[in-house]
Write a protein that holds these residues in place. Structure first.
Motif, PDB file in Angstrom:
ATOM      1  N   ASP A   1       0.803  -1.236   0.000  1.00 16.21           N
ATOM      2  CA  ASP A   1       0.000   0.000   0.000  1.00 16.21           C
ATOM      3  C   ASP A   1       0.830   1.277   0.000  1.00 16.21           C
ATOM      4  OD1 ASP A   1      -2.410  -1.463   0.020  1.00 16.21           O
ATOM      5  OD2 ASP A   1      -2.345  -1.639   2.204  1.00 16.21           O
ATOM      6  N   ALA A   2       2.151   1.184  -0.069  1.00 17.47           N
ATOM      7  CA  ALA A   2       3.011   2.374  -0.092  1.00 17.47           C
ATOM      8  C   ALA A   2       3.522   2.617  -1.510  1.00 17.47           C
ATOM      9  CB  ALA A   2       4.184   2.198   0.862  1.00 17.47           C
ATOM     10  N   PRO A   3       3.554   3.878  -1.979  1.00 17.94           N
ATOM     11  CA  PRO A   3       4.030   4.154  -3.340  1.00 17.94           C
ATOM     12  C   PRO A   3       5.482   3.717  -3.531  1.00 17.94           C
ATOM     13  CG  PRO A   3       2.912   6.070  -2.406  1.00 17.94           C
ATOM     14  CD  PRO A   3       3.107   5.097  -1.276  1.00 17.94           C
ATOM     15  N   MET A   4       5.713   2.990  -4.611  1.00 12.42           N
ATOM     16  CA  MET A   4       7.050   2.530  -4.954  1.00 12.42           C
ATOM     17  C   MET A   4       7.487   3.066  -6.309  1.00 12.42           C
ATOM     18  SD  MET A   4       9.713   0.512  -4.234  1.00 12.42           S
ATOM     19  CE  MET A   4       9.143  -0.636  -2.988  1.00 12.42           C
ATOM     20  N   CYS A   5       6.519   3.230  -7.217  1.00  9.24           N
ATOM     21  CA  CYS A   5       6.868   3.538  -8.606  1.00  9.24           C
ATOM     22  C   CYS A   5       5.719   4.277  -9.279  1.00  9.24           C
ATOM     23  CB  CYS A   5       7.169   2.224  -9.330  1.00  9.24           C
ATOM     24  SG  CYS A   5       7.233   2.305 -11.122  1.00  9.24           S
ATOM     25  N   LEU A   6       6.050   5.214 -10.159  1.00  7.86           N
ATOM     26  CA  LEU A   6       5.073   5.873 -11.019  1.00  7.86           C
ATOM     27  C   LEU A   6       5.329   5.369 -12.432  1.00  7.86           C
ATOM     28  CD1 LEU A   6       2.829   7.919 -11.554  1.00  7.86           C
ATOM     29  CD2 LEU A   6       4.594   9.686 -11.759  1.00  7.86           C
ATOM     30  N   GLU A   7       4.344   4.716 -13.004  1.00  9.59           N
ATOM     31  CA  GLU A   7       4.524   3.976 -14.262  1.00  9.59           C
ATOM     32  C   GLU A   7       3.603   4.522 -15.343  1.00  9.59           C
ATOM     33  OE1 GLU A   7       4.641  -0.637 -14.445  1.00  9.59           O
ATOM     34  OE2 GLU A   7       2.564  -0.049 -14.875  1.00  9.59           O
ATOM     35  N   THR A   8       4.176   4.813 -16.518  1.00  9.39           N
ATOM     36  CA  THR A   8       3.411   5.261 -17.672  1.00  9.39           C
ATOM     37  C   THR A   8       3.654   4.289 -18.817  1.00  9.39           C
ATOM     38  OG1 THR A   8       3.633   7.582 -17.018  1.00  9.39           O
ATOM     39  CG2 THR A   8       2.972   7.142 -19.288  1.00  9.39           C
ATOM     40  N   VAL A   9       2.570   3.656 -19.291  1.00  6.31           N
ATOM     41  CA  VAL A   9       2.676   2.620 -20.330  1.00  6.31           C
ATOM     42  C   VAL A   9       1.907   3.067 -21.571  1.00  6.31           C
ATOM     43  CG1 VAL A   9       2.256   0.195 -20.889  1.00  6.31           C
ATOM     44  CG2 VAL A   9       2.743   0.858 -18.524  1.00  6.31           C
ATOM     45  N   TYR A  10       2.526   2.835 -22.745  1.00 10.10           N
ATOM     46  CA  TYR A  10       1.859   3.063 -24.024  1.00 10.10           C
ATOM     47  C   TYR A  10       1.790   1.732 -24.772  1.00 10.10           C
ATOM     48  CZ  TYR A  10       2.842   7.996 -23.129  1.00 10.10           C
ATOM     49  OH  TYR A  10       2.904   9.244 -22.560  1.00 10.10           O
ATOM     50  N   LEU A  11       0.603   1.404 -25.287  1.00 15.54           N
ATOM     51  CA  LEU A  11       0.382   0.183 -26.051  1.00 15.54           C
ATOM     52  C   LEU A  11      -0.354   0.524 -27.340  1.00 15.54           C
ATOM     53  CD1 LEU A  11      -1.067  -1.711 -22.985  1.00 15.54           C
ATOM     54  CD2 LEU A  11       1.109  -2.328 -24.017  1.00 15.54           C
ATOM     55  N   VAL A  12      -0.043  -0.185 -28.420  1.00 13.65           N
ATOM     56  CA  VAL A  12      -0.727   0.056 -29.687  1.00 13.65           C
ATOM     57  C   VAL A  12      -2.187  -0.370 -29.544  1.00 13.65           C
ATOM     58  CG1 VAL A  12      -0.782  -0.455 -32.154  1.00 13.65           C
ATOM     59  CG2 VAL A  12       1.418  -0.379 -30.940  1.00 13.65           C
ATOM     60  N   SER A  13      -3.107   0.562 -29.743  1.00 11.62           N
ATOM     61  CA  SER A  13      -4.533   0.283 -29.523  1.00 11.62           C
ATOM     62  C   SER A  13      -5.033  -0.891 -30.350  1.00 11.62           C
ATOM     63  CB  SER A  13      -5.364   1.525 -29.841  1.00 11.62           C
ATOM     64  OG  SER A  13      -5.081   2.566 -28.942  1.00 11.62           O
ATOM     65  N   GLY A  14      -4.592  -0.976 -31.602  1.00 15.65           N
ATOM     66  CA  GLY A  14      -5.075  -2.029 -32.475  1.00 15.65           C
ATOM     67  C   GLY A  14      -4.712  -3.432 -32.027  1.00 15.65           C
ATOM     68  N   ARG A  15      -3.697  -3.543 -31.182  1.00 14.99           N
ATOM     69  CA  ARG A  15      -3.281  -4.864 -30.706  1.00 14.99           C
ATOM     70  C   ARG A  15      -3.950  -5.244 -29.391  1.00 14.99           C
ATOM     71  NH1 ARG A  15       2.779  -6.451 -30.896  1.00 14.99           N
ATOM     72  NH2 ARG A  15       1.668  -8.446 -30.682  1.00 14.99           N
ATOM     73  N   VAL A  16      -4.609  -4.286 -28.735  1.00 16.27           N
ATOM     74  CA  VAL A  16      -5.218  -4.573 -27.426  1.00 16.27           C
ATOM     75  C   VAL A  16      -6.655  -4.058 -27.385  1.00 16.27           C
ATOM     76  CG1 VAL A  16      -3.066  -4.700 -26.133  1.00 16.27           C
ATOM     77  CG2 VAL A  16      -4.146  -2.464 -26.514  1.00 16.27           C
ATOM     78  N   PRO A  17      -7.514  -4.485 -28.312  1.00 17.10           N
ATOM     79  CA  PRO A  17      -8.892  -3.978 -28.321  1.00 17.10           C
ATOM     80  C   PRO A  17      -9.617  -4.322 -27.022  1.00 17.10           C
ATOM     81  CG  PRO A  17      -8.687  -5.935 -29.700  1.00 17.10           C
ATOM     82  CD  PRO A  17      -7.296  -5.518 -29.346  1.00 17.10           C
TER      83      PRO A  17
END
Length: 236
Positions: free
Chosen positions: A131-147
């Motif tokens: 429950d304690a912050p460890m990491c701030l994560e920003t992810v980008y994924l190709v929309s067409g591959r993850v409908p």
């Protein structure tokens, strides 16, 4: 030489004792430790100094010595944040900050091998350990591959979700790690003071066909996370 031997034996014993205590628990005083282990206070002080340098304990002037937060050490294996935390006996979690679909910027498009402006899914999360912050994560994924990805619960492991829902397996990744300072909103989300040190990990994850699947930037709290790896000297 005798003092060094006693100090090393005591250091090993104290490390074992500390491992059984809760984070921020107080250790006995130097006088009490000296009496318990039948050594001088100078030997106790030296052993505690080594443990403090290693980040095992911390000392507060006038208050004593306490158990430090356990730093999470990351190997070079391709594992998810959830897998890393679970392997270390910590409870992984996430607080979702942003989950949307946006046009790919030039840097994102280049690394994901798509056209600029092509839609990508963006997921920003604060990754938690107990429950304690460890990491701030920003992810980008190709929309067409993850409908339909945005319709799923995004607080768990994305790697598991990609495998189960989209038959995508991450096989390898190219990573760059650098030291940075966090300010503003990033510092607030991580629960640290502005200007605090962090490790920034930029990763391009590739699937079994060697196609880029994810572009991820992770900001790890430097006071709770490090990266450990083994190197070998090339033989002539």
């Amino acid at each position: 030489m005798v003092l060094a031997a006693k100090h090393e034996i005591l250091r090993q014993q104290l490390r074992q004792d500390v491992a059984e205590l809760d984070t921020h628990a107080a250790l006995p005083t130097e006088r009490e430790l000296a009496a318990r282990y039948e050594v001088s206070r100078a030997t106790v002080r030296q052993a505690l100094g080594v443990l403090e340098e290693a980040g095992v304990v911390y000392r507060v002037q006038g208050a004593g010595t306490f158990v430090a937060d356990r730093t999470v050490s990351k190997s070079l294996s391709l594992t998810s944040f959830s897998e890393d935390m679970t392997a270390r006996g910590l409870r992984p979690g996430s607080r979702l900050v942003v989950a949307d679909e946006i046009p790919a910027t030039a840097p994102v498009a280049e690394t994901l091998r798509i056209d600029v402006g092509e839609p990508v899914v963006r997921v920003v999360r604060v990754r938690l350990a107990n429950d304690a912050p460890m990491c701030l994560e920003t992810v980008y994924l190709v929309s067409g591959r993850v409908p339909g990805l945005l319709g799923h619960d995004l607080t768990g492991s994305l790697y598991e979700l990609l495998a189960e829902r989209h038959d995508i397996a991450l096989i390898r990744a190219d990573q760059v790690v650098k030291a940075v300072c966090v300010d503003g909103a990033d510092a607030a989300l991580l629960g640290v003071a502005p200007g605090s040190p962090a490790l920034q990990v930029d990763r391009i994850g590739l699937d079994q066909r060697d196609r880029p699947v994810e572009r991820t930037t992770s900001l790890y709290r430097a006071d709770q996370y490090d990266i450990a790896f083994t190197i070998r000297r090339e033989q002539p």
